[in-house]
Write a protein that holds these residues in place. Structure first.
Motif, PDB file in Angstrom:
ATOM      1  N   GLN A  75       1.062  -1.146   0.002  1.00  5.24           N
ATOM      2  CA  GLN A  75       0.103  -0.196  -0.099  1.00  5.24           C
ATOM      3  C   GLN A  75       1.056   1.190  -0.003  1.00  5.24           C
ATOM      4  OE1 GLN A  75      -2.625   0.670   3.434  1.00  5.24           O
ATOM      5  NE2 GLN A  75      -4.452   0.724   1.974  1.00  5.24           N
ATOM      6  N   THR A  76       0.772   2.049  -1.057  1.00  9.06           N
ATOM      7  CA  THR A  76       1.556   3.127  -1.141  1.00  9.06           C
ATOM      8  C   THR A  76       0.859   4.424  -0.531  1.00  9.06           C
ATOM      9  OG1 THR A  76       2.463   2.592  -3.200  1.00  9.06           O
ATOM     10  CG2 THR A  76       2.574   4.826  -2.854  1.00  9.06           C
ATOM     11  N   ILE A  77       1.666   5.263   0.595  1.00  7.71           N
ATOM     12  CA  ILE A  77       1.062   6.262   1.447  1.00  7.71           C
ATOM     13  C   ILE A  77       1.527   7.442   0.468  1.00  7.71           C
ATOM     14  CG2 ILE A  77       1.222   7.502   3.325  1.00  7.71           C
ATOM     15  CD1 ILE A  77       2.399   5.057   4.735  1.00  7.71           C
ATOM     16  N   VAL A  78       0.614   8.305   0.082  1.00  3.88           N
ATOM     17  CA  VAL A  78       0.866   9.343  -0.715  1.00  3.88           C
ATOM     18  C   VAL A  78       0.476  10.721  -0.101  1.00  3.88           C
ATOM     19  CG1 VAL A  78       0.384   8.156  -2.899  1.00  3.88           C
ATOM     20  CG2 VAL A  78      -1.523   9.403  -1.693  1.00  3.88           C
ATOM     21  N   ASP A  79       1.045  11.827  -0.671  1.00  3.87           N
ATOM     22  CA  ASP A  79       0.819  13.142  -0.020  1.00  3.87           C
ATOM     23  C   ASP A  79      -0.454  13.761  -0.859  1.00  3.87           C
ATOM     24  OD1 ASP A  79       1.520  14.201  -2.307  1.00  3.87           O
ATOM     25  OD2 ASP A  79       3.518  15.074  -1.610  1.00  3.87           O
ATOM     26  N   GLY A  80      -0.870  15.047  -0.850  1.00  3.58           N
ATOM     27  CA  GLY A  80      -1.819  15.540  -0.973  1.00  3.58           C
ATOM     28  C   GLY A  80      -1.834  15.894  -2.723  1.00  3.58           C
ATOM     29  N   ALA A  81      -0.561  15.878  -3.328  1.00  2.11           N
ATOM     30  CA  ALA A  81      -0.499  15.986  -4.621  1.00  2.11           C
ATOM     31  C   ALA A  81      -0.146  14.547  -5.336  1.00  2.11           C
ATOM     32  CB  ALA A  81       0.767  16.649  -4.801  1.00  2.11           C
ATOM     33  N   GLY A  82      -0.526  13.205  -4.383  1.00  2.00           N
ATOM     34  CA  GLY A  82      -0.375  11.949  -5.084  1.00  2.00           C
ATOM     35  C   GLY A  82       1.000  11.593  -4.963  1.00  2.00           C
ATOM     36  N   ARG A  83       2.003  12.303  -4.439  1.00  2.00           N
ATOM     37  CA  ARG A  83       3.364  12.047  -4.453  1.00  2.00           C
ATOM     38  C   ARG A  83       3.557  10.826  -3.473  1.00  2.00           C
ATOM     39  NH1 ARG A  83       4.369  17.762  -5.126  1.00  2.00           N
ATOM     40  NH2 ARG A  83       4.008  17.836  -2.853  1.00  2.00           N
ATOM     41  N   ARG A  84       4.474   9.814  -3.794  1.00  2.00           N
ATOM     42  CA  ARG A  84       4.722   8.761  -2.873  1.00  2.00           C
ATOM     43  C   ARG A  84       5.623   9.154  -1.757  1.00  2.00           C
ATOM     44  NH1 ARG A  84       8.981   5.514  -1.684  1.00  2.00           N
ATOM     45  NH2 ARG A  84       8.975   3.443  -1.179  1.00  2.00           N
ATOM     46  N   LEU A  85       5.074   8.785  -0.551  1.00  2.00           N
ATOM     47  CA  LEU A  85       5.864   9.055   0.780  1.00  2.00           C
ATOM     48  C   LEU A  85       6.342   7.934   1.413  1.00  2.00           C
ATOM     49  CD1 LEU A  85       3.354  11.615   2.420  1.00  2.00           C
ATOM     50  CD2 LEU A  85       5.439  12.135   1.060  1.00  2.00           C
ATOM     51  N   ALA A  86       5.746   6.551   1.320  1.00  2.00           N
ATOM     52  CA  ALA A  86       6.317   5.413   2.052  1.00  2.00           C
ATOM     53  C   ALA A  86       5.210   4.326   1.429  1.00  2.00           C
ATOM     54  CB  ALA A  86       6.105   5.644   3.588  1.00  2.00           C
ATOM     55  N   VAL A  87       5.877   3.439   1.783  1.00  2.00           N
ATOM     56  CA  VAL A  87       5.137   2.022   1.291  1.00  2.00           C
ATOM     57  C   VAL A  87       5.059   0.948   2.342  1.00  2.00           C
ATOM     58  CG1 VAL A  87       5.258  -0.073  -0.065  1.00  2.00           C
ATOM     59  CG2 VAL A  87       5.957   2.086  -1.060  1.00  2.00           C
ATOM     60  N   LEU A  88       3.560   0.831   2.488  1.00  2.00           N
ATOM     61  CA  LEU A  88       3.482  -0.310   3.654  1.00  2.00           C
ATOM     62  C   LEU A  88       3.417  -1.726   3.174  1.00  2.00           C
ATOM     63  CD1 LEU A  88       2.681  -0.585   6.738  1.00  2.00           C
ATOM     64  CD2 LEU A  88       0.146  -0.098   5.988  1.00  2.00           C
ATOM     65  N   PRO A  89       4.166  -2.470   3.598  1.00  2.00           N
ATOM     66  CA  PRO A  89       4.360  -3.897   2.876  1.00  2.00           C
ATOM     67  C   PRO A  89       3.277  -4.767   3.012  1.00  2.00           C
ATOM     68  CG  PRO A  89       6.269  -3.198   4.005  1.00  2.00           C
ATOM     69  CD  PRO A  89       5.219  -2.066   4.459  1.00  2.00           C
ATOM     70  N   GLY A  90       2.735  -5.363   1.835  1.00  2.00           N
ATOM     71  CA  GLY A  90       1.731  -6.397   2.099  1.00  2.00           C
ATOM     72  C   GLY A  90       1.809  -7.558   2.948  1.00  2.00           C
ATOM     73  N   GLU A  91       2.932  -7.912   3.261  1.00  2.00           N
ATOM     74  CA  GLU A  91       3.156  -9.097   4.384  1.00  2.00           C
ATOM     75  C   GLU A  91       2.824  -8.502   5.808  1.00  2.00           C
ATOM     76  OE1 GLU A  91       7.444  -7.787   3.219  1.00  2.00           O
ATOM     77  OE2 GLU A  91       5.606  -7.785   2.202  1.00  2.00           O
ATOM     78  N   PHE A  92       2.819  -7.180   5.871  1.00  2.00           N
ATOM     79  CA  PHE A  92       2.652  -6.614   7.089  1.00  2.00           C
ATOM     80  C   PHE A  92       1.072  -6.338   7.444  1.00  2.00           C
ATOM     81  CE2 PHE A  92       1.715  -2.976   9.904  1.00  2.00           C
ATOM     82  CZ  PHE A  92       2.392  -3.296  11.160  1.00  2.00           C
ATOM     83  N   THR A  93       0.635  -5.912   6.350  1.00  2.00           N
ATOM     84  CA  THR A  93      -0.982  -5.635   6.489  1.00  2.00           C
ATOM     85  C   THR A  93      -1.832  -7.030   6.165  1.00  2.00           C
ATOM     86  OG1 THR A  93      -1.414  -5.115   3.992  1.00  2.00           O
ATOM     87  CG2 THR A  93      -0.780  -3.392   5.661  1.00  2.00           C
ATOM     88  N   GLY A  94      -1.233  -7.955   5.544  1.00  2.00           N
ATOM     89  CA  GLY A  94      -1.761  -9.254   5.151  1.00  2.00           C
ATOM     90  C   GLY A  94      -1.400 -10.329   5.783  1.00  2.00           C
ATOM     91  N   GLY A  95      -0.455 -10.354   6.549  1.00  2.00           N
ATOM     92  CA  GLY A  95      -0.193 -11.540   7.442  1.00  2.00           C
ATOM     93  C   GLY A  95       0.368 -12.556   6.151  1.00  2.00           C
ATOM     94  N   ALA A  96       0.550 -13.851   6.575  1.00  2.00           N
ATOM     95  CA  ALA A  96       0.736 -14.947   5.737  1.00  2.00           C
ATOM     96  C   ALA A  96       0.012 -15.331   5.053  1.00  2.00           C
ATOM     97  CB  ALA A  96       1.380 -16.157   6.620  1.00  2.00           C
TER      98      ALA A  96
END
Length: 385
Positions: A75-96
Motif C-alpha cells: 500500500q503506497t502512502i501519498v501526499d495531497g499531490a499524489g506523491r509517494r511518501l512511504a510503502v506499507l508492505p503487503g506482508e505486514f497488512t496481510g499476514g501470511a
C-alpha cells in the motif's frame, strides 16, 4: 458430549468455527444470527504464525483459504499531490494468508450448515440460567433451553450484555472511529492518504474504501446508514487529495458502516453456563488479531470441553487460562493513532518507520510471535483429514 445442546450467537468467524468442532464432539448446535444471511464483503482478514496455520490445518480449511486468498499487496502512502511518501508492505497488512472476511464466513458456513441448525434474522433477548441449562428467549423464535450458550456476536455482543452486564462496563472507546464504504472500483493500486487525525485507504484488493478518524464517543444508530454518511461527511469536510470526490460519492455507496475503534476489557470470558468467544470476549477493533484469535479460541474452547468430558465448569476455567497469553496484545493495542496520527509530525514519524526495512522486519517478527502459542496442546478433537 453426545446430545449436549449448545446455542452460539453469531455466524461470523468464531461462531461457525466453534460449531465445526462441537458437532464433531457430538453436540447438537444451533447458531443464531441477527443478519438475514451470512454477511458478504467486509475488510480482508489475515492469519499469521504457526499457531494459526496449525489450527486451520486441523480444521481442514488451510487449502481452501489459500485458494480464496486475496494476497497481501503493498500500500503506497501519498501526499495531497499524489506523491509517494512511504510503502506499507503487503506482508505486514496481510499476514501470511489473507482472505476477505465475507469469503471466510461463507466457507465456514458452507462447512457447517448441514450439520448444525442456523437461524438467521433473529437474536437473543434474554438468558436465564437454571440448574439444568440456560433458558433463552429470542426476538422471533419461541423460547428454548440449552445446556450451554456461547456469545460469538462481536464487540457489541448481546450475550455479553445479557450475561455480564452493560456494554459500557466492558467496552472502552479508544478515541477513533473507522468506516467501510463500498464505492465500487477505485483502481488497482492500493493508496493511503493521511491528514492529522484522519486517514483514507482506497483501491487494490481490499476494497471497500477504508476510513479512520479521531473523534470523541459519538451517539448514533449503528443501523442508520444516513446518519453514518453524515458522520463521515462531517469529519472529512475540507480535506485534500481525493477526499472531496470520495465524500461526494458516499450518497451512491451500496453499503456504509461506521463503528468505534474500541477494546473489550472483560475480566473473565465465562460465567456459569455462558462463555464468550472472539471479539465478544477479547475484541480490539483493527488490532490485526481478531479472526486469528476467534479461530484459535474456538479450537481451545472445544478442546477444553472435550478434555473435561463436557464439564463446562472445568473447561471454561481452563479456556480462560489458556487464552490469557494470546489475548494479551488485544488488551494493550490501539490502532487509531497508528493509522491516523494526530499531528503532521507523527505522520512523518510513522511513515519513516515504514521506510525502514529493519523496523519492518522487527514488527513482522513481533506480530508473528504475539499470534503464536508454542504450548497449545493437542486436544482430543476429531480433526478433518
Amino acid at each position: 458430549m453426545k446430545n449436549t445442546t449448545v446455542l452460539i450467537s453469531g455466524a461470523g468467524i468464531g461462531g461457525p468455527a466453534l460449531a465445526h468442532w462441537l458437532h464433531r464432539l457430538g453436540c447438537t448446535v444451533t447458531v443464531v444470527e441477527k443478519a438475514s444471511a451470512p454477511r458478504p464483503g467486509g475488510q480482508a482478514v489475515d492469519f499469521k504464525g504457526p499457531t494459526h496455520e496449525r489450527v486451520l490445518t486441523l480444521m481442514g480449511l488451510l487449502d481452501d483459504i489459500k485458494a480464496r486468498q486475496t494476497g497481501g499487496i503493498d500500500q503506497t502512502i501519498v501526499d495531497g499531490a499524489g506523491r509517494r511518501l512511504a510503502v506499507l508492505p503487503g506482508e505486514f497488512t496481510g499476514g501470511a494468508i489473507e482472505i476477505r472476511r465475507g469469503d471466510l464466513a461463507a466457507l465456514l458456513h458452507e462447512r457447517t450448515t448441514d450439520a448444525c441448525e442456523y437461524v438467521f434474522g433473529d437474536a437473543v433477548t434474554s438468558l436465564t440460567e437454571t440448574p439444568d441449562g440456560v433458558h433463552v428467549t429470542f426476538e422471533q423464535a419461541a423460547p428454548r433451553t440449552f445446556d450451554l450458550v456461547v456469545g460469538a456476536d462481536g464487540i457489541h455482543s448481546a450475550v455479553r450484555r445479557l450475561a455480564f452486564g452493560p456494554e459500557r462496563d466492558h467496552v472502552r472507546h479508544l478515541g477513533h472511529y473507522y468506516a467501510l464504504v463500498d464505492l465500487g472500483d477505485l483502481g488497482d493500486e492500493a493508496l493511503m492518504y493521511n491528514e492529522p487525525g484522519r486517514m483514507v485507504a482506497v483501491g487494490g484488493s481490499k476494497a471497500p474504501a477504508f476510513f479512520v478518524f479521531a473523534a470523541d464517543e459519538l451517539t448514533y444508530d449503528r443501523y442508520d446508514v444516513a446518519a453514518q454518511r453524515e458522520i463521515l461527511r462531517e469529519h472529512y469536510r475540507g480535506g485534500g487529495w481525493r477526499l472531496p470526490e470520495l465524500m461526494a460519492s458516499i450518497g451512491d455507496a451500496t453499503s456504509v458502516y461506521v463503528d468505534a475503534i474500541c477494546r473489550v476489557e472483560t475480566t473473565t470470558y465465562a460465567k456459569g453456563r455462558v462463555a464468550l468467544l472472539g471479539d465478544a470476549g477479547y475484541g480490539n477493533t483493527l488490532g490485526g488479531f481478531g479472526s486469528g484469535l476467534a479461530i484459535v479460541g474456538a479450537y481451545v474452547l472445544a478442546g477444553e470441553l472435550a478434555a473435561a468430558d463436557g464439564d463446562h465448569r472445568v473447561a471454561f476455567a481452563r479456556y480462560e487460562e489458556r487464552l490469557r497469553g494470546l489475548t494479551k496484545v488485544t488488551r494493550k493495542a490501539n490502532a487509531g493513532p497508528f493509522l491516523a496520527p494526530g499531528t503532521a509530525f507523527r505522520i512523518r514519524m510513522r511513515n519513516g518507520m515504514f521506510n525502514s526495512r529493519l523496523m519492518m522486519r522487527v514488527m513482522l517478527r513481533m506480530s508473528d510471535r504475539m499470534a503464536t502459542d508454542p504450548g497449545l496442546p493437542p486436544y482430543p478433537l476429531p480433526v478433518r483429514a
